[in-house]
Design an enzyme around this catalytic site. Structure first.
Site, PDB file in Angstrom:
ATOM      1  N   ASP A 111     -12.569  -9.923  -0.481  1.00 36.74           N
ATOM      2  CA  ASP A 111     -13.847  -9.985   0.238  1.00 36.74           C
ATOM      3  C   ASP A 111     -14.822  -9.081  -0.502  1.00 36.74           C
ATOM      4  O   ASP A 111     -14.421  -8.084  -1.099  1.00 36.74           O
ATOM      5  CB  ASP A 111     -13.725  -9.633   1.738  1.00 36.74           C
ATOM      6  CG  ASP A 111     -12.965  -8.365   2.049  1.00 36.74           C
ATOM      7  OD1 ASP A 111     -12.837  -7.487   1.164  1.00 36.74           O
ATOM      8  OD2 ASP A 111     -12.497  -8.225   3.189  1.00 36.74           O
ATOM      9  N   ASN A 141       1.874  -5.198  -3.167  1.00 34.78           N
ATOM     10  CA  ASN A 141       0.465  -5.465  -2.853  1.00 34.78           C
ATOM     11  C   ASN A 141      -0.270  -4.162  -2.558  1.00 34.78           C
ATOM     12  O   ASN A 141       0.242  -3.319  -1.817  1.00 34.78           O
ATOM     13  CB  ASN A 141       0.438  -6.373  -1.602  1.00 34.78           C
ATOM     14  CG  ASN A 141      -0.927  -6.916  -1.271  1.00 34.78           C
ATOM     15  OD1 ASN A 141      -1.631  -7.435  -2.150  1.00 34.78           O
ATOM     16  ND2 ASN A 141      -1.324  -6.815  -0.009  1.00 34.78           N
ATOM     17  N   GLU A 166      -6.531 -10.416  -1.066  1.00 33.62           N
ATOM     18  CA  GLU A 166      -7.322 -10.138   0.145  1.00 33.62           C
ATOM     19  C   GLU A 166      -8.806 -10.059  -0.192  1.00 33.62           C
ATOM     20  O   GLU A 166      -9.534  -9.204   0.323  1.00 33.62           O
ATOM     21  CB  GLU A 166      -6.853  -8.824   0.789  1.00 33.62           C
ATOM     22  CG  GLU A 166      -5.382  -8.811   1.136  1.00 33.62           C
ATOM     23  CD  GLU A 166      -4.924  -7.544   1.861  1.00 33.62           C
ATOM     24  OE1 GLU A 166      -5.777  -6.760   2.316  1.00 33.62           O
ATOM     25  OE2 GLU A 166      -3.702  -7.358   1.975  1.00 33.62           O
ATOM     26  N   GLU A 218       0.794  -1.237   0.000  1.00 34.20           N
ATOM     27  CA  GLU A 218       0.000   0.000   0.000  1.00 34.20           C
ATOM     28  C   GLU A 218       0.824   1.283   0.000  1.00 34.20           C
ATOM     29  O   GLU A 218       0.559   2.198   0.770  1.00 34.20           O
ATOM     30  CB  GLU A 218      -0.973  -0.034   1.188  1.00 34.20           C
ATOM     31  CG  GLU A 218      -1.898  -1.224   1.116  1.00 34.20           C
ATOM     32  CD  GLU A 218      -2.837  -1.363   2.319  1.00 34.20           C
ATOM     33  OE1 GLU A 218      -2.923  -0.433   3.130  1.00 34.20           O
ATOM     34  OE2 GLU A 218      -3.496  -2.421   2.417  1.00 34.20           O
ATOM     35  N   HIS A 256     -10.726  -5.768  -2.181  1.00 30.24           N
ATOM     36  CA  HIS A 256     -11.776  -5.530  -1.183  1.00 30.24           C
ATOM     37  C   HIS A 256     -12.909  -4.834  -1.930  1.00 30.24           C
ATOM     38  O   HIS A 256     -12.819  -3.650  -2.254  1.00 30.24           O
ATOM     39  CB  HIS A 256     -11.243  -4.645  -0.048  1.00 30.24           C
ATOM     40  CG  HIS A 256     -10.164  -5.305   0.747  1.00 30.24           C
ATOM     41  ND1 HIS A 256     -10.397  -6.414   1.528  1.00 30.24           N
ATOM     42  CD2 HIS A 256      -8.842  -5.028   0.880  1.00 30.24           C
ATOM     43  CE1 HIS A 256      -9.260  -6.788   2.108  1.00 30.24           C
ATOM     44  NE2 HIS A 256      -8.309  -5.964   1.726  1.00 30.24           N
TER      45      HIS A 256
END
Ligand code: 9MR
Length: 462
Positions: free
Chosen positions: A269, A204, A267, A162, A240
């Site tokens: 979701d 990432n 990641e 990030e 996400h």
């Protein structure tokens, strides 16, 4: 997703070739449309993995562990390998909870993604209070120590997490890490490669799911890294999501894949009413991109999620499979054993945007090769990347001699074997990089303490 009408044996051969050339391990299923009953087994039919984030504090929960062991073949520590967890005090390392997750995974036949070596969040307090060259040294030491502790055990590391800004700038976010100099990301990747040459090294980030300013900034950084030989192997697209993936999700994965890096959905979701469809779409997008190596969901049950109240995962709070679970499993099972998308030719690199570190001039070459050194230095240490280029005839072996200044010492190396660690050090090729075609290059590297500024390098065929 593109499909093929080729016969199975031809498709299998093609996919085996593709997998070999891409470094993807391929598991050939015995039937073309398998009906595996777990996410991990279904993903393995196309040589992919299906993973989850794991929290060490939940490893005593039998419902949680049963699902983990049954469904997933890749694990990411949700918090336990982050900087605040692994180095709570400067120079004092704490691996207990990270090791617990790793050991649970490995003893149950799962692989592990390391998350994350450097991130502006979850820095320990002592690092938050630092700046400048002192911080840079602490960052590189952290990368080296943690990657060394887990050496040989990690499938892929999120080396940097990030680091890009949200919004339209396409640039880096401000942080004390960034303020140590724009080259902090490549320095981290080089230090990680030196410490654990076997781990794939990933960048990432989130909000990078479609083609937008942020993902394009990252795309440009990776293209630049590939052009300059900075070691990077993969990009993590966190994913996400709410309601759906962007319409250009697959195209975005593909453009990163076309740079020659593996793409990992790291990641996943998804909140919202369209959840099951959106999960299927993300799964199909990964399956359609040959270099998309696998999917990790960010937790097991809805109650395990960081997105409290949004129920964005594949199992409900009681551990029951949701509609989203079935849609992912069906999508994985619908894939043919081979990946059928042919990677396109990597985009031609453009001029690097990041300032390059000083490179020592190429030395004249008596024996059919030249060696040039690129240095990433910080106060008290360095990573050297040495490029060996064959002259007019092919090499079947090479030897490079580097002259290290007084006070500098080699601590760690990859892709070459050395005799000596100080002064004049001789480096020989390893088994896989001795053959270099005329005019082509290969690289090796090493990390050291002290300063390597002014280091010379000469190359000879052997
Ligand atoms: O899921 C993680 C949560 O338990 C932590 O409190 C949080 C701390 O910042 O980090 C969460 O995981 C993040 C991941 O490490 C990086 N990408 C975003 C994830 C969700 O915030």
């Amino acid at each position: 997703m593109k499909t093929t009408s080729r016969s199975f044996s031809r498709a299998a051969l093609a996919s085996a070739f593709l997998a070999t050339s891409l470094g993807v391990s391929l598991v050939l299923a015995t039937s073309a449309a398998g009906a595996a009953s777990t996410l991990g087994a279904a993903a393995a039919q196309t040589g992919r993995y299906f993973g989850t984030a794991v929290s060490a504090g939940k490893l005593g929960d039998s419902t949680y562990v049963n699902i983990l062991n049954r469904e997933f073949n890749m694990v990411t520590a949700e918090n336990e390998m982050k900087w605040d967890a692994t180095e709570p005090n400067r120079g004092q390392f704490s691996y207990g909870r990270g090791d617990q997750i790793l050991n649970q995974a490995v003893s149950n036949g799962k692989r592990v993604r390391g998350h994350a070596l450097l991130w502006h969040q979850q820095e320990p307090g002592w690092a938050q209070r630092m700046e400048g060259s002192d911080l840079r040294q602490a960052m590189m030491n952290h990368v080296t120590q943690v990657a060394t502790h887990y050496k040989g055990k990690i499938y892929a590391w999120d080396v940097v997490n990030e680091a890009f800004a949200d919004g339209g700038s396409g640039g880096r976010r401000d942080s004390n890490l960034q303020r140590t100099g724009n080259d902090w990301i490549e320095a981290a990747f080089r230090a990680a490669r030196a410490a654990d040459p076997a781990a794939k090294l990933c960048y990432n980030d989130y909000n990078t799911d479609g083609i937008n300013a942020k993902s394009t900034g990252i795309y440009n950084m990776i293209r630049d890294f590939k052009a300059r030989g900075v070691p990077i192997d993969c990009v993590g697209i966190q994913s996400h999501l709410t309601n759906s993936a962007p319409g250009d999700y697959q195209a975005n994965l593909q453009r990163f894949a076309d740079l020659g890096v593996e793409v990992q959905i790291t990641e996943l979701d998804i909140a919202g009413a369209n959840q099951a469809n959106a999960y299927a779409a993300v799964t199909r997008a990964c399956l359609a991109v040959a270099r998309c190596a696998g999917i990790t969901v960010w937790g097991i049950r809805d109650t395990d999620s960081w997105r409290t109240g949004e129920n964005p995962l594949l199992f409900d709070g009681n551990g029951n499979k949701k509609a989203a679970y079935n849609s992912v499993l069906d999508a994985l099972n619908a894939a043919t054993p081979s990946t059928t998308t042919t990677p396109t030719t990597p985009t031609t690199p453009t001029t690097p945007t990041t300032p390059t570190t000083p490179t020592t001039p190429t030395t004249p070459n008596p024996g059919g090769c030249t060696a040039s050194v690129s240095l990433n230095s910080w106060n008290g240490g360095f990573v050297a990347t040495v490029k060996v280029t064959a002259g007019g005839t092919a090499l079947s072996g090479w030897r490079v001699t580097t002259g290290l200044p007084g006070g500098a010492a080699v601590t760690n190396a990859w892709s070459a074997t050395n005799s000596g660690t100080t002064g004049s050090v001789t480096w020989s090729n390893v088994s896989y990089n001795g053959n270099v075609a005329a005019g082509q290059s290969t690289e090796f590297g090493f990390q050291g303490t002290g300063s390597a500024q002014g280091m010379s390098a000469t190359c000879a065929a052997s």
